[in-house]
Scaffold this motif. Structure first.
Motif, short mmCIF file in Angstrom:
data_model
loop_
_atom_site.label_atom_id
_atom_site.label_comp_id
_atom_site.label_asym_id
_atom_site.label_seq_id
_atom_site.Cartn_x
_atom_site.Cartn_y
_atom_site.Cartn_z
N ALA A 1 0.96 -1.21 0.33
CA ALA A 1 -0.24 0.22 0.12
C ALA A 1 0.23 1.72 0.13
N GLU A 2 2.04 0.93 1.00
CA GLU A 2 2.92 2.36 0.27
C GLU A 2 3.68 2.42 -0.57
N GLY A 3 3.40 1.02 -1.11
CA GLY A 3 4.17 1.40 -2.96
C GLY A 3 3.65 2.19 -3.83
N GLU A 4 1.88 1.93 -3.66
CA GLU A 4 1.25 2.28 -4.79
C GLU A 4 0.82 4.08 -4.23
N LEU A 5 1.46 4.02 -2.86
CA LEU A 5 1.20 5.83 -2.75
C LEU A 5 2.24 6.69 -3.39
N ILE A 6 3.78 5.92 -2.89
CA ILE A 6 4.62 6.92 -3.70
C ILE A 6 4.90 6.55 -4.76
N ALA A 7 4.23 5.22 -5.74
CA ALA A 7 4.02 5.94 -7.11
C ALA A 7 3.25 6.35 -7.93
N LEU A 8 1.78 7.01 -7.00
CA LEU A 8 1.15 7.93 -7.31
C LEU A 8 1.67 9.26 -6.77
N VAL A 9 1.86 9.80 -5.70
CA VAL A 9 2.10 10.91 -4.59
C VAL A 9 3.86 11.12 -5.85
N GLY A 10 4.69 10.02 -5.79
CA GLY A 10 5.99 10.67 -5.83
C GLY A 10 7.07 10.62 -4.47
N VAL A 11 8.13 10.43 -4.85
CA VAL A 11 8.43 10.74 -3.73
C VAL A 11 10.26 11.25 -4.06
N LYS A 12 10.68 12.54 -3.07
CA LYS A 12 12.00 13.35 -2.92
C LYS A 12 12.84 11.80 -2.36
N ASP A 13 14.60 12.00 -3.60
CA ASP A 13 15.44 11.27 -2.98
C ASP A 13 15.39 11.90 -1.54
N GLU A 14 15.02 13.32 -1.13
CA GLU A 14 15.44 13.89 0.43
C GLU A 14 14.58 14.51 0.91
N GLY A 15 13.70 14.44 1.88
CA GLY A 15 12.68 15.28 2.23
C GLY A 15 11.09 14.91 1.61
N ALA A 16 10.42 16.10 2.16
CA ALA A 16 8.65 15.36 2.16
C ALA A 16 8.10 16.19 1.05
N THR A 17 7.31 15.19 0.88
CA THR A 17 6.25 15.48 -0.94
C THR A 17 4.65 14.96 -0.66
N THR A 18 4.14 16.27 0.32
CA THR A 18 2.80 16.32 0.51
C THR A 18 1.27 16.10 -1.08
N PHE A 19 0.55 15.47 -0.49
CA PHE A 19 -0.48 15.85 -1.74
C PHE A 19 -1.65 15.42 -0.63
N ARG A 20 -2.44 16.38 -1.16
CA ARG A 20 -4.03 15.88 -0.97
C ARG A 20 -4.86 15.58 -1.20
N SER A 21 -5.95 14.82 -0.79
CA SER A 21 -6.96 14.88 -1.40
C SER A 21 -8.11 15.26 -0.45
N ASP A 22 -9.44 14.76 -1.17
CA ASP A 22 -10.66 15.17 -0.76
C ASP A 22 -11.23 14.63 1.03
N ARG A 23 -10.67 13.69 0.93
CA ARG A 23 -10.51 12.15 2.40
C ARG A 23 -8.62 12.34 2.90
N PHE A 24 -8.21 12.35 2.33
CA PHE A 24 -6.31 13.24 2.97
C PHE A 24 -4.92 13.49 2.60
N VAL B 1 -1.30 12.86 2.19
CA VAL B 1 -1.01 12.46 2.27
C VAL B 1 1.20 12.53 2.24
N THR B 2 1.82 12.41 2.87
CA THR B 2 3.11 12.70 2.98
C THR B 2 3.71 11.36 3.00
N THR B 3 5.02 11.85 1.63
CA THR B 3 5.96 10.83 1.47
C THR B 3 7.31 11.29 2.09
N THR B 4 8.10 10.35 2.56
CA THR B 4 9.58 11.42 2.47
C THR B 4 10.39 10.42 2.70
N GLY B 5 11.64 11.06 1.57
CA GLY B 5 12.87 10.14 1.19
C GLY B 5 13.85 10.63 1.99
N LYS B 6 14.74 9.72 2.38
CA LYS B 6 15.70 10.06 3.35
C LYS B 6 16.59 8.24 2.38
#
Length: 133
Positions: free
Chosen positions: A30-53, A55-60
């Motif tokens: 499920a995390e991989g599915e969200l990462i594929a949809l939202v994306g992830v930086k090599d380092e740092g946070a990426t945030t996406f807002r839907s009407d219900r969630f 979602v923040t992915t954080t690359g390290k």
């Protein structure tokens, strides 16, 4: 102890571990599915807002030190930089501590004052026995 009680507890543990592994695998998928949809930086946070969630992915990036290379360049680095870039944390070498404990109890007593010992989680291992062997 009755074998039935041990067998029942071991069966429960195996079932729980299987469920835990299945849940972990499902979570990772499920995390991989969200990462594929939202994306992830090599380092740092990426945030996406839907009407219900939100979602923040954080690359390290993990960084480790090649001690052999560090030894060769250590003397050529300015002291101030060495102290700022590299941190050295004391760690206990258990085999050496036990050696001192066996061979020099007085020294071990002094060393032990600097070491805090706390119980770790007990490990449990089970292995089914093949009764046809």
């Amino acid at each position: 102890m009755a074998f039935e009680n041990i067998n029942a507890a071991a069966d429960r543990l195996q079932q729980c571990k299987a469920a835990e592994n299945a849940a972990r695998d499902a979570r990772i998928a499920a995390e991989g599915e969200l990462i594929a949809l939202v994306g992830v930086k090599d380092e740092g946070a990426t945030t996406f807002r839907s009407d219900r969630f939100k979602v923040t992915t954080t690359g390290k990036l993990n960084r480790s030190v090649d001690e052999a290379v560090l030894k060769t360049i250590w003397q050529h680095l300015p002291d101030a930089i060495r102290d700022r870039v590299f941190q050295f944390k004391p760690a206990v070498c258990l085999s050496e501590l036990r050696y001192v404990e066996r061979n020099d109890p007085e020294l071990h007593h002094r060393i032990a004052a600097a070491i805090t010992v706390t119980p770790a989680k007990a490990a449990v291992s089970i292995e089914p026995i093949n009764l046809t062997e």
